[in-house]
Design an enzyme around this catalytic site. Structure first.
Site, mmCIF file in Angstrom:
data_model
loop_
_atom_site.group_PDB
_atom_site.id
_atom_site.type_symbol
_atom_site.label_atom_id
_atom_site.label_comp_id
_atom_site.label_asym_id
_atom_site.label_seq_id
_atom_site.Cartn_x
_atom_site.Cartn_y
_atom_site.Cartn_z
ATOM 1 N N LYS A 1 -24.685 -33.276 23.676
ATOM 2 C CA LYS A 1 -24.825 -33.102 22.226
ATOM 3 C C LYS A 1 -25.971 -33.964 21.704
ATOM 4 C CE LYS A 1 -22.484 -34.392 17.921
ATOM 5 N NZ LYS A 1 -22.671 -33.149 17.147
ATOM 6 N N CYS B 1 -13.843 -16.822 10.466
ATOM 7 C CA CYS B 1 -15.241 -16.721 10.901
ATOM 8 C C CYS B 1 -15.382 -16.475 12.395
ATOM 9 C CB CYS B 1 -16.014 -17.986 10.526
ATOM 10 S SG CYS B 1 -15.391 -19.501 11.261
ATOM 11 N N LYS C 1 -16.414 -15.414 19.285
ATOM 12 C CA LYS C 1 -15.489 -16.185 20.115
ATOM 13 C C LYS C 1 -15.395 -15.614 21.530
ATOM 14 C CE LYS C 1 -14.200 -19.108 16.906
ATOM 15 N NZ LYS C 1 -12.874 -19.152 16.282
ATOM 16 N N ILE D 1 -17.692 -22.615 1.409
ATOM 17 C CA ILE D 1 -16.463 -22.567 2.207
ATOM 18 C C ILE D 1 -15.723 -23.903 2.178
ATOM 19 C CG2 ILE D 1 -15.522 -22.048 4.497
ATOM 20 C CD1 ILE D 1 -16.810 -19.695 2.917
ATOM 21 N N ASP E 1 -7.590 -22.397 5.059
ATOM 22 C CA ASP E 1 -8.474 -21.791 6.063
ATOM 23 C C ASP E 1 -7.705 -21.323 7.290
ATOM 24 O OD1 ASP E 1 -10.756 -22.144 4.597
ATOM 25 O OD2 ASP E 1 -11.288 -24.055 5.506
ATOM 26 N N GLU F 1 -17.233 -14.264 7.986
ATOM 27 C CA GLU F 1 -18.583 -14.230 8.564
ATOM 28 C C GLU F 1 -19.074 -12.798 8.633
ATOM 29 O OE1 GLU F 1 -21.465 -13.138 11.349
ATOM 30 O OE2 GLU F 1 -19.370 -12.860 11.893
ATOM 31 N N HIS G 1 -24.893 -21.544 10.936
ATOM 32 C CA HIS G 1 -25.020 -22.131 12.268
ATOM 33 C C HIS G 1 -26.469 -22.171 12.739
ATOM 34 C CE1 HIS G 1 -20.714 -21.205 12.160
ATOM 35 N NE2 HIS G 1 -20.595 -22.195 13.005
#
Length: 768
Positions: free
Chosen positions: A18, A653, A119, A441, A609, A675, A704
């Site tokens: 990361k 999303c 996903k 959001i 959510d 999304e 994103h």
């Protein structure tokens, strides 16, 4: 009996991947520094697995962003817009080309969007969706798999231990999408198979004995076309790759419905998932008993949860398999890649010992394979010790009162007082919002300053009072910025929250947060899934103080922000000693109490959510009904306690929703945000066959990616939405939360969004 692993976490024990990727994207380091960190992570992973005495160790399971995107680059599936950027093509070993596909490219006059992301089956991992042309050409475009093979030879010494991993050709095509409607992606199989054969034979020529081809499509409800394509693909691979051992892997469910596809397929081994579907073993063994050579790999260790393996259950399956086909035809492994679990439990220092003793991370899981082998060879003490640990009970795991509450849910508990059309009239009269109301959001950028502040508070270098004061200053700032942008419904920014699930886990009884239990969600985005170890209860207000403070600083409406029960469940490591539905209801009761507290405190809009609702869906349609029965009940239990005038929002999303809109409607949320921008509003196709009854905000820009959307492109998406949905029901919002973005790009993007909404009110109004 061979021991092997399907894949290992690639983020590094301290999230080195990361940090180095984000440093590279910020131009703080060059590509050599990036590659060096990647090499160190791979070497550490190989050494760890070698030390655990695995017989076969995966290679090519490392990725700088996403393994599906790696396959696209390997196979030359790169769209023209990315190839046309001269400053990145064939530069730095294609790494900039690779990242532009994942993140978009907006620089030097170029403005190219990121590829679509969704996903990975029913997990919280996101992959970059391959895009195919009708006449798609495939080629060996990237050398990554071969370069990493040479690296692994230097570390593992014995080439017999190395097992390169590839997504199989049928699953790869299945995971992609057609750019045009004039063809079916599965028709590309004849184009892609020769390249797979070249890759496999090139690996064989380099001395490889085993190769792993992942075909998770085998656990799905395959169409007749997909079945035909599968038989063709593996008929060709069997014919032209006969001198290498191919391990065909399936995971996330059983293959019973598709086992006949292997009838004429000549692969050396088949891997099945006995964690997600243990019932398939007998049928698979029945098929194997008719075969003379194929090896069966048993997926016994749970690669998606953090609890220790129940050795007694695993040994029973191993012995049954040995009894049926012989020990020389048995392999043992985790059920799937260990990508989905944290790396090492030994880095956890604050977990109660009774809980920690029951836990196992990636490093411990590969050692569990050793234990199973020793037990098979007669070591009873390991089995007894494991049994003792798993059976040991404690008061921290169970609460009788909480358990009883979940058995007393009534129909009234899961119903709003009136249907939506009545609620909508009351809400419109109360709120006086314009057409195409704008909102976000929930989260706003989590800067270094905020992370540093939180870290100092955690280390007790900052008092509660000072910490709260600084968080309130951030909230005041974000309220002012939203007012300047002229958003219609504001949020408090979630600066006090590390993560949308972890925040609540710290405030609920029966859930814990780890110190270092990081898991990759996508690219450089890592999450720390909480651990649900016991019965769940709310011990006090979790969000009310912050939301009410924000509301006190503006005359505009503030949304209360909560995470829903299904998402808290799905994005946590869940206890495995009771039905998952009961755990969901316990969480739902806790959220319900918070919703009621927010309403009593004067908050008129509350967002619960549920981005994980779709990903939790079973992979086989025959199991959908039971899932929706409890998941929808859990959401409605959490949301139905409010008055008609209180508006309930939810958010979803980065999943495919077209086939479940009826169930989404059953949630009965007043407003849902989703999304749609990366897929260019493809989601709206669903409304041609299903009339969604409530209000909806189809996301109009992709958060994103760092690129800033123009007013014109946002307006274009709003216009598309207005042709499919009643204008009075449309909200305008980004795809998702903004915590991972930078302030500059967020503010410009939101300004463009509000300008587009105002343009839409003029141009698309029924009275214009």
């Amino acid at each position: 009996m061979l021991k092997h692993n399907l894949g290992y976490p690639r983020i590094g024990i301290r999230r080195e991947l990361k940090k180095v990727c984000e440093a590279y994207w910020s131009n703080k380091i060059d590509s050599n520094a990036l590659f060096e960190v990647g090499k160190k992570i791979r070497e550490e992973n190989w050494k760890t697995q070698d030390k655990a005495d695995l017989d076969l160790i995966p290679c090519n399971d490392f990725s700088f962003y996403d393994h599906v995107l790696d396959m696209s680059l390997l196979l030359g599936v790169v769209s023209e817009p990315y190839l046309s950027i001269p400053v990145i093509h064939n530069h730095n070993n294609n790494i900039d080309l690779y990242f532009s596909m994942a993140r978009g490219f907006q620089k030097n006059g170029w403005d190219i969007k990121a590829m679509e992301m969704t996903k990975w089956f029913n997990t919280n991992y996101h992959y970059i969706v391959p895009e195919f042309d009708k006449n798609q050409k495939f080629s060996i475009f990237s050398n990554k798999i071969f370069d990493e093979l040479e690296e692994s030879k230097n570390i593992l010494k014995s080439i017999k231990k190395i097992k390169p991993v590839l997504i199989g050709p049928v699953s790869y095509l299945f995971l992609g999408k057609e750019k045009e409607k004039s063809f079916h992606k599965m028709d590309l199989i004849e184009n892609i198979i020769p390249i797979y054969i070249k890759i496999i034979n090139k690996l064989k020529d380099k001395g490889i004995n085993w190769i792993q081809l992942d075909e998770p499509i085998l656990v799905l409800d395959m169409s007749e076309k997909e079945k035909k394509v599968f038989k063709y693909a593996y008929g060709e691979i069997s014919k032209f790759c006969s001198k290498i051992n191919i391990l065909l892997t399936s995971y996330f469910d059983g293959i019973s419905e598709n086992i006949s596809l292997l009838q004429d397929v000549s692969v050396q081994a088949l891997h099945i998932d006995l964690v997600e579907n243990s019932n398939q073993l007998e049928q698979v063994l029945s098929f194997f008993s008719k075969e003379s050579k194929m090896i069966l790999s048993l997926g016994l260790i749970d690669g998606r949860n953090i609890w220790k393996n129940n050795y007694a259950n695993s040994i029973q399956k191993i012995k049954r398999t040995i009894e049926s086909i012989g020990e020389d035809r048995v392999m043992i492994a985790p059920n799937c890649s260990l990508l989905h679990v944290p790396i090492d439990i030994e880095y956890e220092n604050s977990i109660h010992i009774d809980i920690k003793n029951k836990m196992s991370f990636a490093k411990q899981k590969i050692y569990e394979l050793n234990d199973l082998e020793k037990i098979v060879k007669g070591n009873k003490s390991i089995l007894l010790s494991n049994s003792y640990i798993l059976k040991k009970s404690s008061s921290i795991f169970h609460d009788k009162k909480i358990k009883e509450r979940t058995t007393k849910i009534t129909e009234q508990d899961i119903q709003r007082k009136n249907p939506f059309h009545i609620r909508q009239k009351k809400q419109k009269k109360k709120f006086h919002l314009p057409l195409f109301p704008t909102t976000t959001i929930g989260s706003f950028p989590q800067t270094k300053e905020i992370r540093s502040l939180r870290n100092k508070f955690r280390k007790k270098e900052l008092s509660q009072e000072k910490y709260d004061e600084k968080i309130k200053n951030f909230i005041i700032y974000v309220i002012k910025e939203q007012e300047k942008i002229d958003l219609d419904v504001l949020v408090h920014g979630e600066f006090e929250r590390t993560d949308m699930v972890e925040y609540f886990s710290d405030k609920l009884k029966g859930i814990l947060s780890t110190d270092n239990g990081w898991v990759q969600s996508y690219g450089s985005r890592c999450v720390k899934p909480p651990v649900i170890y016991g019965d769940i209860d709310r011990v006090g207000d979790m969000t009310v103080e912050w939301i009410c403070f924000a509301q006190s600083k503006t005359k505009k409406l503030i949304k209360g922000m909560l995470t829903g029960p299904v998402t808290i469940l799905q994005w946590s490591f869940v206890r495995d000693d009771q039905p998952i539905s009961l755990t969901a209801y316990q969480i739902a009761w806790a959220i319900r109490e918070e919703v009621l507290s927010l309403e009593k405190s004067g908050i008129q809009m509350i967002q619960i959510d549920e981005p994980a609702l779709r990903e939790g869906l079973p992979l086989k349609k025959k199991n959908w009904k039971s899932y929706f029965d409890w998941s929808i009940k859990a959401f409605r239990l959490s949301s139905s306690v409010v008055k008609d005038e209180t508006q309930i929002h939810t958010h979803m999303c980065y999943s495919e929703f077209n086939d479940i809109f009826k169930h989404i409607a059953d949630l009965d949320a007043d407003v849902i945000t989703m999304e749609t921008s990366r897929s260019k509003m493809e989601l709206l196709k669903a409304f041609s066959v299903f009339s969604y009854p409530n209000e909806i905000g189809p996301g109009v820009y992709d958060i994103h990616s760092p690129r800033i959307p123009t007013v014109e492109e946002i307006f274009d998406l709003i216009e598309k939405a207005s042709k499919k949905l009643p204008i009075k029901n449309i909200w305008i919002n980004p795809d998702c939360g903004l915590k991972t973005r930078k302030w500059k790009e967020v503010l410009i993007s939101l300004k463009n969004m509000t300008k587009a909404a105002k343009m839409a009110r003029i141009k698309l109004s029924p009275h214009s």
